[in-house]
Design an enzyme around this catalytic site. Structure first.
Site, PDB file in Angstrom:
ATOM      1  N   ARG A  72       0.323  -1.369   0.240  1.00  0.00           N
ATOM      2  CA  ARG A  72       0.168  -0.127  -0.187  1.00  0.00           C
ATOM      3  C   ARG A  72       0.383   1.065  -0.128  1.00  0.00           C
ATOM      4  O   ARG A  72       0.289   2.342  -0.160  1.00  0.00           O
ATOM      5  CB  ARG A  72      -0.368   0.253   1.196  1.00  0.00           C
ATOM      6  CG  ARG A  72      -1.510  -0.874   1.619  1.00  0.00           C
ATOM      7  CD  ARG A  72      -2.975  -0.794   2.310  1.00  0.00           C
ATOM      8  NE  ARG A  72      -3.690  -0.052   2.404  1.00  0.00           N
ATOM      9  CZ  ARG A  72      -4.530  -0.018   3.710  1.00  0.00           C
ATOM     10  NH1 ARG A  72      -4.770  -1.495   4.489  1.00  0.00           N
ATOM     11  NH2 ARG A  72      -4.954   1.164   3.764  1.00  0.00           N
ATOM     12  N   ASP A 208       8.170 -23.770   4.634  1.00  0.00           N
ATOM     13  CA  ASP A 208       9.620 -24.035   6.257  1.00  0.00           C
ATOM     14  C   ASP A 208      10.860 -24.128   6.439  1.00  0.00           C
ATOM     15  O   ASP A 208      12.120 -24.874   5.653  1.00  0.00           O
ATOM     16  CB  ASP A 208       8.799 -25.601   6.372  1.00  0.00           C
ATOM     17  CG  ASP A 208       9.014 -25.894   8.045  1.00  0.00           C
ATOM     18  OD1 ASP A 208      10.320 -24.976   8.500  1.00  0.00           O
ATOM     19  OD2 ASP A 208       8.924 -26.808   8.590  1.00  0.00           O
ATOM     20  N   HIS A 209      11.207 -23.292   6.527  1.00  0.00           N
ATOM     21  CA  HIS A 209      12.932 -22.867   6.028  1.00  0.00           C
ATOM     22  C   HIS A 209      13.556 -23.657   6.865  1.00  0.00           C
ATOM     23  O   HIS A 209      14.629 -23.219   6.316  1.00  0.00           O
ATOM     24  CB  HIS A 209      12.651 -21.174   7.310  1.00  0.00           C
ATOM     25  CG  HIS A 209      12.559 -20.383   8.068  1.00  0.00           C
ATOM     26  ND1 HIS A 209      11.387 -20.111   8.427  1.00  0.00           N
ATOM     27  CD2 HIS A 209      13.826 -20.404   9.167  1.00  0.00           C
ATOM     28  CE1 HIS A 209      11.669 -20.543  10.262  1.00  0.00           C
ATOM     29  NE2 HIS A 209      13.213 -20.630  10.597  1.00  0.00           N
ATOM     30  N   LYS A 213      17.648 -25.606   5.907  1.00  0.00           N
ATOM     31  CA  LYS A 213      19.122 -25.146   6.434  1.00  0.00           C
ATOM     32  C   LYS A 213      19.868 -25.997   6.142  1.00  0.00           C
ATOM     33  O   LYS A 213      19.249 -27.612   6.128  1.00  0.00           O
ATOM     34  CB  LYS A 213      18.838 -25.226   8.530  1.00  0.00           C
ATOM     35  CG  LYS A 213      18.348 -23.833   8.515  1.00  0.00           C
ATOM     36  CD  LYS A 213      18.405 -24.126   9.971  1.00  0.00           C
ATOM     37  CE  LYS A 213      17.108 -23.144  10.372  1.00  0.00           C
ATOM     38  NZ  LYS A 213      18.736 -21.211  10.087  1.00  0.00           N
ATOM     39  N   GLU A 247      15.452 -21.125  22.067  1.00  0.00           N
ATOM     40  CA  GLU A 247      15.856 -19.083  22.221  1.00  0.00           C
ATOM     41  C   GLU A 247      15.710 -18.825  23.483  1.00  0.00           C
ATOM     42  O   GLU A 247      15.341 -19.359  24.116  1.00  0.00           O
ATOM     43  CB  GLU A 247      14.190 -18.890  21.139  1.00  0.00           C
ATOM     44  CG  GLU A 247      14.102 -19.395  20.281  1.00  0.00           C
ATOM     45  CD  GLU A 247      13.214 -18.791  19.394  1.00  0.00           C
ATOM     46  OE1 GLU A 247      14.379 -17.924  18.527  1.00  0.00           O
ATOM     47  OE2 GLU A 247      12.161 -18.893  19.134  1.00  0.00           O
ATOM     48  N   ASP A 266       3.608 -22.773  17.334  1.00  0.00           N
ATOM     49  CA  ASP A 266       4.753 -21.833  16.154  1.00  0.00           C
ATOM     50  C   ASP A 266       5.851 -23.058  16.179  1.00  0.00           C
ATOM     51  O   ASP A 266       5.592 -22.261  14.941  1.00  0.00           O
ATOM     52  CB  ASP A 266       5.069 -20.692  17.218  1.00  0.00           C
ATOM     53  CG  ASP A 266       5.888 -19.671  16.161  1.00  0.00           C
ATOM     54  OD1 ASP A 266       5.709 -19.323  14.985  1.00  0.00           O
ATOM     55  OD2 ASP A 266       7.551 -18.965  16.828  1.00  0.00           O
ATOM     56  N   HIS A 271       7.885 -27.152  12.651  1.00  0.00           N
ATOM     57  CA  HIS A 271       9.629 -27.666  12.142  1.00  0.00           C
ATOM     58  C   HIS A 271       9.888 -28.688  12.483  1.00  0.00           C
ATOM     59  O   HIS A 271      10.123 -29.139  12.090  1.00  0.00           O
ATOM     60  CB  HIS A 271      10.140 -26.207  12.951  1.00  0.00           C
ATOM     61  CG  HIS A 271       9.970 -25.046  12.277  1.00  0.00           C
ATOM     62  ND1 HIS A 271       9.614 -25.000  11.447  1.00  0.00           N
ATOM     63  CD2 HIS A 271      10.161 -24.214  12.845  1.00  0.00           C
ATOM     64  CE1 HIS A 271       9.610 -23.527  11.396  1.00  0.00           C
ATOM     65  NE2 HIS A 271       9.822 -22.653  12.177  1.00  0.00           N
ATOM     66  N   LYS A 369      11.154 -20.263  24.827  1.00  0.00           N
ATOM     67  CA  LYS A 369      11.706 -18.216  24.951  1.00  0.00           C
ATOM     68  C   LYS A 369      12.344 -18.649  26.316  1.00  0.00           C
ATOM     69  O   LYS A 369      11.995 -19.401  27.220  1.00  0.00           O
ATOM     70  CB  LYS A 369      10.876 -17.816  24.970  1.00  0.00           C
ATOM     71  CG  LYS A 369       9.398 -18.222  22.846  1.00  0.00           C
ATOM     72  CD  LYS A 369      10.156 -17.254  21.629  1.00  0.00           C
ATOM     73  CE  LYS A 369       9.683 -17.351  20.957  1.00  0.00           C
ATOM     74  NZ  LYS A 369       9.983 -17.054  19.095  1.00  0.00           N
TER      75      LYS A 369
END
Length: 517
Positions: A72, A208-209, A213, A247, A266, A271, A369
């Site tokens: 936008r 799915d990144h 890898k 993480e 998540d 993953h 996390k």
């Protein structure tokens, strides 16, 4: 002289996992364009745009490639080029080369508009038609939906309305979707139905990144290129498997995305279950996409939760604590989270694969996390030796042998085993044999998004989960989520630790313990 003819040199030129850095096997995309919806977001700026440049810098994009941004913002083509330039300067993996940039930026275009703006999609159609003529993109277009799932129906319908979703025998159209793929099984089915009404499943690429890898793909090489491991890769020798994604950061500024989703949706649903499938799958007939996907589907279809869920799952929410030398707040003290939020920032589940190879071997999946450190790893923990011919003075307390695949950081593989201490007496201690990508190879590994974007442009879906994989993953996770929803607020754990006490209890009940990576 060795023949370069693929019919004579023994090389599998159809292998979609081959290394594009091998010039003999280089996978160079044909004429095409990549259209990014959500081009103003962090993902586009930090990952997608730099990955496109890195591919061009490695010679893997054709001269007739184009990159189109849709948003936008009141930008023209030059404004968009400046945004891409800054993203490349800040985040590209490979060095900046002016001649590469000049050639690539000639194909940049920007289309201004909202997702429900018919005129904007008419302009997008006209822009792509001009690129086909001026740039030679040949009618081949990939649409990257780096946008919230709630916007998918609108964008997909617009692409269908203007005729951009329909390919033919000579020209392809593909759509790329970022996670989350729904929030439960029912929503995943609805989302898949929406996407497949416009694009056939063969043209849908769910990113799915983690599957891009280098170390994740090396699981296949480790297992199927080495006779050493295959006889040990079963319940005869393996006691259990731990798959961890930890993480050390919190959720500051991400409440809008994360609240109501949580760690299990998540990370575990996509993953970690994908990593488990790669570890547990049988050897495929070939590395053709359908063969790889078929073996992963068999694993997911045979996977079940270990009951009772109250004893074989754990969830938590980080409280205040110390992350290194920094004092950090708890989740409910961060902006956007209510004091009564039940969103988990730590999740652990225990699964079993009902197959001859894996019967009786628990797979423990955990993510969180604000844990002790950032690490993703797969640990295959072996059974103890049935007899140790040593007296108590000869050994310390030996731990179990373990094969650990480090996905990030410090990608590599570690094998833990007992060895004699150099001395005249017999004394045995645990030692590690370590392989590191950083020291074993001279070339840096490509970023996950480089490989995945290239696979999209080449039409090679091996590393992308299909409908059935997504739905089976939700089928596994939904009972756990339902159990937690009826169980009140998650336990609290101190930031900088390794999760709630319930996670430790989940393991100690079975005489096991979590690894400390």
């Amino acid at each position: 002289m060795t023949s370069r003819n693929p019919q004579h040199d023994g090389t599998d030129w159809t292998n979609p996992l081959r290394d594009p850095r091998d010039k003999r096997l280089a996978r160079i995309a044909g004429p095409c364009s990549l259209i990014i919806f959500g081009v103003t977001g962090d993902l586009a700026r930090k990952k997608l745009m730099p990955a496109v440049y890195d591919l061009a810098n490695r010679g893997l994009l054709p001269p007739s490639f184009a990159l189109v941004g849709f948003a936008r913002r009141d930008w023209d083509h030059e404004d968009f080029a400046k945004i891409v330039h800054d993203a490349v300067r800040d985040h590209a993996r490979t060095g900046f080369r002016e001649e590469v940039w000049e050639r690539l930026s000639e194909g940049f275009r920007f289309v201004q508009g909202a997702f429900d703006d018919d005129d904007a999609f008419d302009r997008l159609k006209d822009t792509l038609a001009r690129l086909d003529t001026e740039r030679g993109t040949d009618g081949n277009h990939a649409f990257y939906l780096s946008i919230p799932p709630k916007a998918f129906p609108t964008v997909l319908e617009q692409l269908h309305r203007v005729g951009l979703a329909a390919g033919d025998d000579e020209h392809w159209r593909r759509v790329v979707i970022e996670k989350p793929f729904g929030h439960d099984l029912q929503s995943a089915k609805e989302l898949n139905a929406i996407v497949n009404r416009v694009f056939p499943e063969s043209s849908v690429f769910r990113i799915d990144h983690y599957l891009g890898k280098e170390t994740v793909q090396n699981i296949l090489a480790l297992r199927f290129a080495n006779q050493l491991f295959d006889p040990l890769w079963s319940s005869h020798y393996i006691d259990h498997v731990q798959i961890t994604m930890a993480e050390d950061i919190g959720l500051g500024g991400r409440a809008g995305y994360y609240d109501g989703i949580g760690a299990a949706r998540d990370v575990i649903q996509n993953h970690l279950l994908q990593l488990m499938a790669l570890v547990a799958m049988e050897e495929p007939i070939s590395f053709e996409p359908k063969q790889l996907q078929a073996e992963k589907i068999k694993v997911l279809a045979a996977t079940r939760n270990i009951e009772p869920l109250a004893e074989n799952s754990a969830r938590g929410q980080y409280g205040p604590g110390w992350q290194g030398s920094d004092k950090v707040p708890g989740l409910i003290d961060e902006d956007g989270f209510a004091a009564d939020s039940i969103t988990e920032t730590y999740a652990a589940i225990a699964l079993e694969v009902d197959s001859r190879r894996w019967a009786g071997v628990p797979f423990y999946l955990r993510t969180g996390k604000r844990l002790g450190r950032r690490v993703t790893e797969i640990a295959l923990v072996f059974k103890r030796a049935p007899h140790l011919p040593f007296d108590k003075t000869m050994t310390e307390e030996l731990s179990q042998n373990a094969l650990v695949i480090r996905v990030q950081p410090d990608e590599g593989i570690t094998l833990r085993f007992g060895s004699k201490v150099p001395a005249s007496s017999m004394e045995v201690r645990d030692v590690n044999m370590d392989f590191s990508y950083g020291t074993a190879f001279t070339e840096a590994s490509p970023e996950a998004y480089e490989r995945l974007i290239l696979d999209v442009l080449l039409g090679e879906p091996s590393l992308f989960p299909v409908n059935e994989e997504v739905e089976l993953s939700w089928q596994i996770l939904d009972p756990v989520l339902d159990h937690w929803a009826a169980d009140g607020k998650p336990d609290t754990y101190e930031s900088g630790t390794w999760g709630p006490a319930s996670a430790e209890e989940m393991m100690t009940r079975t005489g096991r313990s979590w690894r400390r990576p």
